[in-house]
Write an enzyme that holds these catalytic residues in place. Structure first.
Site, PDB file in Angstrom:
ATOM      1  CG  ASN A   7      -1.895   1.086   1.382  1.00 16.69           C
ATOM      2  OD1 ASN A   7      -1.849   2.108   0.335  1.00 16.69           O
ATOM      3  ND2 ASN A   7      -2.778   1.138   2.232  1.00 16.69           N
ATOM      4  NE  ARG A  95      -6.395   1.294   0.017  1.00 22.59           N
ATOM      5  CZ  ARG A  95      -6.369   2.425   0.770  1.00 22.59           C
ATOM      6  NH1 ARG A  95      -5.313   3.197   1.042  1.00 22.59           N
ATOM      7  NH2 ARG A  95      -7.520   3.130   0.965  1.00 22.59           N
ATOM      8  CG  HIS A 184     -13.415   2.685   3.488  1.00 21.79           C
ATOM      9  ND1 HIS A 184     -14.192   3.353   4.208  1.00 21.79           N
ATOM     10  CD2 HIS A 184     -12.373   3.104   3.694  1.00 21.79           C
ATOM     11  CE1 HIS A 184     -13.588   4.454   4.825  1.00 21.79           C
ATOM     12  NE2 HIS A 184     -12.541   4.171   4.500  1.00 21.79           N
ATOM     13  CG  LEU A 213     -18.600   2.895  12.212  1.00 18.93           C
ATOM     14  CD1 LEU A 213     -19.228   2.853  13.487  1.00 18.93           C
ATOM     15  CD2 LEU A 213     -18.801   4.089  11.150  1.00 18.93           C
ATOM     16  N   GLY A 214     -13.736   3.713  11.153  1.00 25.11           N
ATOM     17  CA  GLY A 214     -12.430   3.848  11.549  1.00 25.11           C
ATOM     18  C   GLY A 214     -12.135   5.213  11.554  1.00 25.11           C
ATOM     19  N   GLY A 216     -11.527   6.944   8.830  1.00 26.64           N
ATOM     20  CA  GLY A 216     -12.406   7.163   7.755  1.00 26.64           C
ATOM     21  C   GLY A 216     -13.650   6.020   7.679  1.00 26.64           C
ATOM     22  NE  ARG A 245     -11.499  11.277   5.335  1.00 25.89           N
ATOM     23  CZ  ARG A 245     -11.412  10.153   4.864  1.00 25.89           C
ATOM     24  NH1 ARG A 245     -12.296   9.830   4.111  1.00 25.89           N
ATOM     25  NH2 ARG A 245     -10.406   9.238   5.220  1.00 25.89           N
ATOM     26  CG  ASP A 286      -8.313   7.703  19.293  1.00 25.07           C
ATOM     27  OD1 ASP A 286      -9.129   6.792  20.062  1.00 25.07           O
ATOM     28  OD2 ASP A 286      -6.874   6.942  19.116  1.00 25.07           O
ATOM     29  CG  MET A 287     -15.102   6.315  19.724  1.00 26.94           C
ATOM     30  SD  MET A 287     -15.851   8.272  19.675  1.00 26.94           S
ATOM     31  CE  MET A 287     -16.866   8.089  18.054  1.00 26.94           C
ATOM     32  NE  ARG A 288      -8.150   4.476  21.004  1.00 28.75           N
ATOM     33  CZ  ARG A 288      -7.172   3.827  20.206  1.00 28.75           C
ATOM     34  NH1 ARG A 288      -6.523   2.715  20.485  1.00 28.75           N
ATOM     35  NH2 ARG A 288      -6.673   4.478  19.000  1.00 28.75           N
ATOM     36  N   GLY A 334     -11.580   0.221  13.313  1.00 35.98           N
ATOM     37  CA  GLY A 334     -11.300   0.444  14.657  1.00 35.98           C
ATOM     38  C   GLY A 334     -12.622   0.598  15.616  1.00 35.98           C
ATOM     39  CD  GLU A 337     -11.940  -4.475  13.457  1.00 38.37           C
ATOM     40  OE1 GLU A 337     -11.144  -4.681  14.145  1.00 38.37           O
ATOM     41  OE2 GLU A 337     -12.084  -4.175  12.098  1.00 38.37           O
ATOM     42  CD  GLU A 388      -7.105  -1.623   3.032  1.00 42.02           C
ATOM     43  OE1 GLU A 388      -6.481  -1.081   3.758  1.00 42.02           O
ATOM     44  OE2 GLU A 388      -7.492  -0.994   1.867  1.00 42.02           O
TER      45      GLU A 388
HETATM   46  P1  ADP Z   1      -8.103   3.753   9.576  1.00 37.83           P
HETATM   47  O1  ADP Z   1      -9.246   4.174   9.100  1.00 37.83           O
HETATM   48  O2  ADP Z   1      -6.873   4.706   9.815  1.00 37.83           O
HETATM   49  O3  ADP Z   1      -7.612   2.424   8.910  1.00 37.83           O
HETATM   50  P2  ADP Z   1      -8.595   2.227  12.065  1.00 37.83           P
HETATM   51  O4  ADP Z   1      -9.735   1.349  11.351  1.00 37.83           O
HETATM   52  O5  ADP Z   1      -7.305   1.539  12.546  1.00 37.83           O
HETATM   53  O6  ADP Z   1      -8.359   3.502  11.019  1.00 37.83           O
HETATM   54  O7  ADP Z   1      -9.573   3.151  13.417  1.00 37.83           O
HETATM   55  C1  ADP Z   1      -8.793   4.124  13.986  1.00 37.83           C
HETATM   56  C2  ADP Z   1      -9.775   4.456  14.955  1.00 37.83           C
HETATM   57  O8  ADP Z   1     -10.525   3.732  15.534  1.00 37.83           O
HETATM   58  C3  ADP Z   1      -9.148   5.367  15.943  1.00 37.83           C
HETATM   59  O9  ADP Z   1      -9.062   6.946  15.854  1.00 37.83           O
HETATM   60  C4  ADP Z   1     -10.252   5.238  17.110  1.00 37.83           C
HETATM   61  O10 ADP Z   1     -10.946   6.429  17.009  1.00 37.83           O
HETATM   62  C5  ADP Z   1     -10.857   3.997  16.996  1.00 37.83           C
HETATM   63  N1  ADP Z   1     -10.514   2.947  18.043  1.00 37.83           N
HETATM   64  C6  ADP Z   1      -9.350   2.122  18.073  1.00 37.83           C
HETATM   65  N2  ADP Z   1      -9.403   1.238  19.093  1.00 37.83           N
HETATM   66  C7  ADP Z   1     -10.517   1.736  19.947  1.00 37.83           C
HETATM   67  C8  ADP Z   1     -11.167   1.402  20.828  1.00 37.83           C
HETATM   68  N3  ADP Z   1     -10.625   0.159  21.734  1.00 37.83           N
HETATM   69  N4  ADP Z   1     -12.423   1.766  21.400  1.00 37.83           N
HETATM   70  C9  ADP Z   1     -12.808   2.706  20.668  1.00 37.83           C
HETATM   71  N5  ADP Z   1     -12.312   3.297  19.546  1.00 37.83           N
HETATM   72  C10 ADP Z   1     -11.066   2.695  19.066  1.00 37.83           C
END
Ligand code: ADP
Length: 402
Positions: A7, A95, A184, A213-214, A216, A245, A286-288, A334, A337, A388
Site C-alpha cells: 500500500n 492497493r 473502502h 467505522l475507522g 475514515g 472529515r 480518537d474515539m477513546r 477501529g 470493532e 485489508e
Molecule cells: P483507519 O481508518 O486509519 O484504518 P482504524 O480502522 O484503525 O483507522 O480506526 C482508527 C480509529 O479507531 C481510532 O481513531 C479510534 O477512534 C478508534 N479506536 C481504536 N481502538 C478503539 C477502542 N478500543 N475503542 C474505541 N475506538 C477505538
C-alpha cells in the site's frame, strides 16, 4: 506461496508478506518519511507469535525504490529473514485507491492498466500517483512476478445509476465522470464474505449493511452480495461523520464560507477533510479520547458522539429502505470493532425494524468475528474484524485462479 501486499502512499509504503497456504503474516511493516531528512522503516517478523521480532531502521530514504530495496534487504536477511531471495515472492497485490469506471474487479497489472490508473488521477489526485509509484518500483524490482491492482472503488461498481448519479447537469458525468464511486470497497467486500460464512449462506444470497467505522467511515448496502449503495461519493468526504472529515453537508456551504469568512476553496477543502468531523466538533478525533472526555463531563465530546451515531442511524435506516430484507448488519474497523457504545447508539430504537442487540454480547471484547444480536433478532448483528492486507492477498489469489 508467498504474496507481497503493498500500500504505497506519497511518502510511505505499508506492506505485508503473507504465506497464503495458511494465511499467516510472515512480515508486516511501514516505511515512512520517504524523501524527508530522516526516513524510518519498522518491520515485524511473525507478528503476534512467540518468535515475533521487531526491527526499526532510521536513515534517509531517498525515494520509493530505496524504501522497497531496504524492505527486501530485511526480508531476505540471512539470520532473521522470511524469504531466501526475492524469487520466493509468487505474486504482489497493490492497493489502488481509484479505478474510476474502468475497473469492476481486481486486475492483473499491464501497461494498459497503468495507463487507466493514470487516467483516473483527476479523481484521486493525491492517492493514485502515490499508488503508481509503488507499482512502478515493484515492477522494476520484480519484473517477472504476477502483480495485481486491487481497487478501493471496484466493489462499488455494481451500484445502479440511480444510486451513483448526482442530480447535476448530465454533461458533468459525460465529460468528467462526475458521479459517486465509493471507497473502502476491499474492506466492505471482505467483511461481507466473512459474514456470509457466519450466516451459513452463499454471499450472492445475502442482503447486508456493512458499517466501516475507522478514521475514515463508510456504510454499504449490499444486495445479493453486490454493493448497491455506499456512503462515500466521488471523493472520500461524503456520508458519515468521520475522524476529521465532515461527511454530508449542504453544498451551498462553500459559497457561504467564501462570502462570509473570505475563505478560498482550497482552505475550505482542507477544513472539511482535516479539521471537521469528530475533531471539528470537539477537538478530538480518537474515539477513546472522546469517551474519556464524555466521562469527565465534556459536553462537546458528548455532542460529537451524538452527531456521529445519529448519522449512522440515519444511514442504516436509509439502507434498510433500500434493501427491504436485511440479513445482517456488520460493524468493522477501529471503532466498529472495539466500541460497544457507538454500536449500541448507532442501532438505538431499531427494535421496531427487528434489530435487537444483546447488551452482554455487545460489551464483550474480542478480536474474533462474533454475533452480538439476540436469538430473536430478525436482523443479525455482527462484529467482524476487517483485514485489508489479507483481503488484498485473497483478491490476488482470485485473479490468479480466474
Ligand atoms: P483507519 O481508518 O486509519 O484504518 P482504524 O480502522 O484503525 O483507522 O480506526 C482508527 C480509529 O479507531 C481510532 O481513531 C479510534 O477512534 C478508534 N479506536 C481504536 N481502538 C478503539 C477502542 N478500543 N475503542 C474505541 N475506538 C477505538
Amino acid at each position: 506461496m508467498k504474496f507481497f501486499v503493498i500500500n504505497s502512499g506519497s511518502s510511505s509504503i505499508k506492506y505485508q508478506v503473507i504465506e497464503m497456504k495458511t494465511e499467516t503474516v510472515l512480515a508486516t511493516g511501514l516505511v515512512e518519511r520517504i524523501g524527508e531528512e530522516t526516513g524510518r522503516l519498522k518491520n515485524t517478523f511473525l507478528p503476534g507469535t512467540a518468535t515475533q521480532r521487531e526491527t526499526v531502521l532510521e536513515q534517509p530514504i531517498e525515494d520509493h525504490y530505496n524504501g522497497m530495496m531496504l524492505v527486501i534487504g530485511l526480508l531476505t536477511d540471512k539470520e532473521h529473514g522470511v524469504i531466501a531471495d526475492a524469487s520466493e515472492i509468487s505474486a504482489i497485490g497493490h492497493r489502488v485507491v481509484h479505478g474510476g469506471e474502468d475497473f469492476r474487479e481486481s486486475t492483473r497489472i499491464t501497461p494498459k492498466v497503468i495507463e487507466a490508473i493514470q487516467r483516473n488521477i483527476p479523481l484521486a489526485p493525491l492517492h493514485n500517483p502515490a499508488n503508481l509509484d509503488g507499482i512502478r518500483v515493484a515492477m522494476e524490482i520484480f519484473p517477472a512476478v504476477f502483480q495485481v491492482a486491487v481497487f478501493d472503488t471496484a466493489f462499488h461498481q455494481t451500484m445502479p445509476p440511480h444510486a451513483f448519479m448526482y442530480a447535476l447537469p448530465y454533461s458533468l458525468y459525460e465529460q468528467d465522470r462526475v458521479r459517486r464511486y465509493g471507497f473502502h470497497g476491499t474492506s466492505h467486500r471482505f467483511v461481507a464474505g466473512e459474514c456470509a460464512r457466519l450466516l451459513g449462506k452463499p454471499l450472492p444470497e445475502c442482503n447486508l449493511i456493512t458499517v466501516h467505522l475507522g478514521n475514515g467511515c463508510s456504510m454499504t448496502a449490499i444486495e445479493n452480495g453486490c454493493s448497491v449503495d455506499t456512503s462515500l461519493g466521488m471523493t472520500p468526504l461524503e456520508g458519515l461523520v468521520m475522524g476529521t472529515r465532515s461527511g454530508d453537508l449542504d453544498p451551498a456551504m462553500h459559497l457561504f464560507l467564501k462570502q462570509n469568512k473570505g475563505m478560498e476553496l482550497e482552505a475550505i477543502d482542507v477544513m472539511l477533510n482535516k479539521e471537521s468531523g469528530l475533531k471539528g466538533l470537539c477537538g478530538m478525533n480518537d474515539m477513546r479520547d472522546i469517551h474519556q472526555a464524555v466521562a469527565d463531563g465534556n459536553a462537546r465530546a458528548a455532542l460529537a458522539l451524538d452527531v456521529q451515531t445519529y448519522r449512522n442511524r440515519k444511514y442504516i435506516g436509509a439502507y434498510m429502505a433500500v434493501l427491504g430484507r436485511v440479513d445482517a448488519i456488520v460493524f468493522t474497523a477501529g471503532i466498529g470493532e472495539n466500541d460497544d457504545i457507538v454500536r449500541a447508539e448507532s442501532l438505538k430504537g431499531m427494535e421496531v425494524f427487528g434489530v435487537r442487540i444483546d447488551a452482554e454480547k455487545n460489551a464483550q471484547r474480542s478480536k474474533e468475528a462474533r454475533c452480538i444480536s439476540t436469538q430473536d433478532s430478525s436482523v443479525q448483528v455482527f462484529v467482524i474484524p476487517t483485514n485489508e492486507e489479507l483481503a488484498i492477498a485473497r483478491e490476488v489469489a482470485n485473479v490468479i485462479r480466474g
